[in-house]
Design an enzyme around this catalytic site. Sequence first.
Site, PDB file in Angstrom:
ATOM      1  N   LYS A 149      12.517   0.969   2.733  1.00 45.75           N
ATOM      2  CA  LYS A 149      11.850  -0.180   3.725  1.00 45.75           C
ATOM      3  C   LYS A 149      13.273  -0.781   4.333  1.00 45.75           C
ATOM      4  O   LYS A 149      13.194  -1.252   5.492  1.00 45.75           O
ATOM      5  CB  LYS A 149      10.767  -1.113   2.946  1.00 45.75           C
ATOM      6  CG  LYS A 149       9.734  -0.448   2.603  1.00 45.75           C
ATOM      7  CD  LYS A 149       8.883  -1.156   1.657  1.00 45.75           C
ATOM      8  CE  LYS A 149       7.442  -0.382   1.337  1.00 45.75           C
ATOM      9  NZ  LYS A 149       6.996  -1.024   0.101  1.00 45.75           N
ATOM     10  N   GLU A 196       4.918   1.197  12.278  1.00 43.79           N
ATOM     11  CA  GLU A 196       4.814  -0.192  11.613  1.00 43.79           C
ATOM     12  C   GLU A 196       4.430  -0.227  10.060  1.00 43.79           C
ATOM     13  O   GLU A 196       4.787  -1.204   9.392  1.00 43.79           O
ATOM     14  CB  GLU A 196       3.622  -0.793  12.616  1.00 43.79           C
ATOM     15  CG  GLU A 196       3.546  -2.060  12.148  1.00 43.79           C
ATOM     16  CD  GLU A 196       4.721  -3.175  12.620  1.00 43.79           C
ATOM     17  OE1 GLU A 196       4.825  -3.310  13.801  1.00 43.79           O
ATOM     18  OE2 GLU A 196       5.339  -3.517  11.680  1.00 43.79           O
ATOM     19  N   ASP A 203      11.631   2.512  -3.432  1.00 42.74           N
ATOM     20  CA  ASP A 203      10.727   2.153  -2.426  1.00 42.74           C
ATOM     21  C   ASP A 203      11.306   0.896  -1.380  1.00 42.74           C
ATOM     22  O   ASP A 203      11.285   1.076  -0.205  1.00 42.74           O
ATOM     23  CB  ASP A 203       9.465   1.868  -3.140  1.00 42.74           C
ATOM     24  CG  ASP A 203       8.256   1.238  -1.996  1.00 42.74           C
ATOM     25  OD1 ASP A 203       7.835   2.174  -1.445  1.00 42.74           O
ATOM     26  OD2 ASP A 203       8.247   0.192  -1.756  1.00 42.74           O
ATOM     27  N   THR A 242      -6.329   6.389   0.707  1.00 39.14           N
ATOM     28  CA  THR A 242      -6.759   4.918   0.818  1.00 39.14           C
ATOM     29  C   THR A 242      -6.441   4.541   2.266  1.00 39.14           C
ATOM     30  O   THR A 242      -7.484   3.746   2.593  1.00 39.14           O
ATOM     31  CB  THR A 242      -5.676   4.298  -0.184  1.00 39.14           C
ATOM     32  OG1 THR A 242      -5.763   4.854  -1.381  1.00 39.14           O
ATOM     33  CG2 THR A 242      -6.214   3.035  -0.349  1.00 39.14           C
ATOM     34  N   VAL A 243      -5.282   4.872   2.856  1.00 40.24           N
ATOM     35  CA  VAL A 243      -4.923   4.252   4.099  1.00 40.24           C
ATOM     36  C   VAL A 243      -5.812   4.907   5.174  1.00 40.24           C
ATOM     37  O   VAL A 243      -6.449   4.316   6.123  1.00 40.24           O
ATOM     38  CB  VAL A 243      -3.239   4.289   4.293  1.00 40.24           C
ATOM     39  CG1 VAL A 243      -3.211   3.844   5.670  1.00 40.24           C
ATOM     40  CG2 VAL A 243      -2.728   3.591   3.336  1.00 40.24           C
ATOM     41  N   LYS A 295       7.474   6.150   4.994  1.00 46.65           N
ATOM     42  CA  LYS A 295       8.824   5.546   4.857  1.00 46.65           C
ATOM     43  C   LYS A 295       9.836   6.404   4.128  1.00 46.65           C
ATOM     44  O   LYS A 295      11.215   6.360   4.671  1.00 46.65           O
ATOM     45  CB  LYS A 295       8.506   4.333   3.822  1.00 46.65           C
ATOM     46  CG  LYS A 295       8.128   4.437   2.401  1.00 46.65           C
ATOM     47  CD  LYS A 295       7.379   3.193   1.758  1.00 46.65           C
ATOM     48  CE  LYS A 295       6.488   3.771   0.913  1.00 46.65           C
ATOM     49  NZ  LYS A 295       5.602   2.963   0.262  1.00 46.65           N
TER      50      LYS A 295
HETATM   51  N1  HSE Z   1       4.325   1.184  -3.674  1.00 44.62           N
HETATM   52  C1  HSE Z   1       4.511   0.043  -2.566  1.00 44.62           C
HETATM   53  C2  HSE Z   1       4.377  -1.289  -3.005  1.00 44.62           C
HETATM   54  C3  HSE Z   1       3.169   0.356  -1.589  1.00 44.62           C
HETATM   55  O1  HSE Z   1       4.021  -1.394  -4.218  1.00 44.62           O
HETATM   56  O2  HSE Z   1       4.839  -2.179  -2.362  1.00 44.62           O
HETATM   57  C4  HSE Z   1       3.485  -0.164  -0.162  1.00 44.62           C
HETATM   58  O3  HSE Z   1       4.555   0.340   0.453  1.00 44.62           O
END
Ligand code: HSE
Length: 458
Positions: free
Chosen positions: A223, A147, A219, A14-15, A123
Amino acid sequence: MKKTINIGLAGYGTVGKGVMSLLLSKNEDLSARAGAKLRIKRVCDKKFADKEKDKAGARRLSEQNKGDPGLLAEGKVYTPDIEDIFNDPEIDIFVELIGGYQPAKRFILLALERGMDVVTANKNVLAKDFNELLSAAAKNKRRIYFEATAGAGIPIIAAINEGFCANEIYGLAGILNGTTNYILSEMSSGKAGFSESLKKAQKLGFAEADPTLDITGGDSASKLAILSSLIFKSHIKPSDIYTQGIEKIQPFDIKLGGELGYTIKLFTLMEKVKPEQGKASAKEGVTFQVVPAFIKSSHPLASVSGAFNAVYIKSDAAGEQMLYGPGAGSLPAASAVVSDIVYSARHIMEKSALHMPFFELKKKPPRIADAREVESCFYLRFTAEDKPGVLARIADILADHGISVASVVQKDGFSPKAVPIVVLTHEARTGDLINAIGEIDKLKMVKEKTVYYRLLDI
Ligand code: HSE
């Protein structure tokens, strides 16, 4: 003087597709900003082992690229073999979009050793091995840019590295996971329950390959670890972060909190903690938490809904600010990756130190305070028998632990045997609150484990 910067991109999902699309469609402007022609020399993905896809991909690229063949290298662009990138001495920037831990980490280190700058959206690797990766970059006199690891399209890393460089950032409250924010928004609006909202988030492409990382707060913790490492110029690890997910949140509390003027969110928090009074040896500490918490529905963070992300920053010179935007998705994440490619290319061209995180590899982290040291107001929901003296007993125990009640609401019961009693407290130490709840939950008249959430006052 080099005229072309060659890019090797690994991971065409996707990215990766978003990155290709931006690099091709905006090449002229991006190259002008970079100071050199940005050329995609190799795109590597295991799926190109399928020859038909490889050919179709190559055809599509040459179609998109009509009229400016310089944007893509001649010959084989799409390859299933990562060595085609590492063995190519012309490649200046390795773009890692594979995700996961290994082999991505190995590839990042290898690219640095081969003299390439690295741009990554990873990440997991960065949060865990921040020091190791930055040391490897320094040792090889290369740079690593990331970033896209937090907040996707929100340029939060650039903001911390550069925009806020004249500030002490003494507080951060983020909503950094689109999946959980989407689920909580759906649940808050009463449109859907937990499982249904999670399925929708997966369908919309926000969720991680393993959505437990989203749901359990992992997640968000990665971050927060990355942003905090930049703020403190020292590696803050995911294991330094007290992490709780959203899996236990009950619709009843979302609804009740809503009636009391609060909205629930999964917050990533960095807060300074005052030394505990009377403890001469204690010094100021910092806590890092990922926790569901209530915030006044009138606060700007409460209106961050769906898959959007936001980072609220408290700084000594620039004041309080909120950065807000899409936190996931092909083009928002690609926007961050491409900005890093331009920074990297500019650095290679000018040999400038632009946009390198200011990081001291040997710097000691701050004292990491226990989550129990944090002072906050709280939402408590007791489930207890509806009879005289219950409330008085609960209030007594709270008072014994120095917790002052701000308001109380009793709602209709879930069952004839128990009623929910909601208490909002004044500011109290989390540790004292946990001790009080431990005592209250032992009472015979209390029928369920007490639920508590912070009432954030940001
Ligand atoms: N799984 C992550 C989210 C995707 O839901 O924000 C972006 O890092």
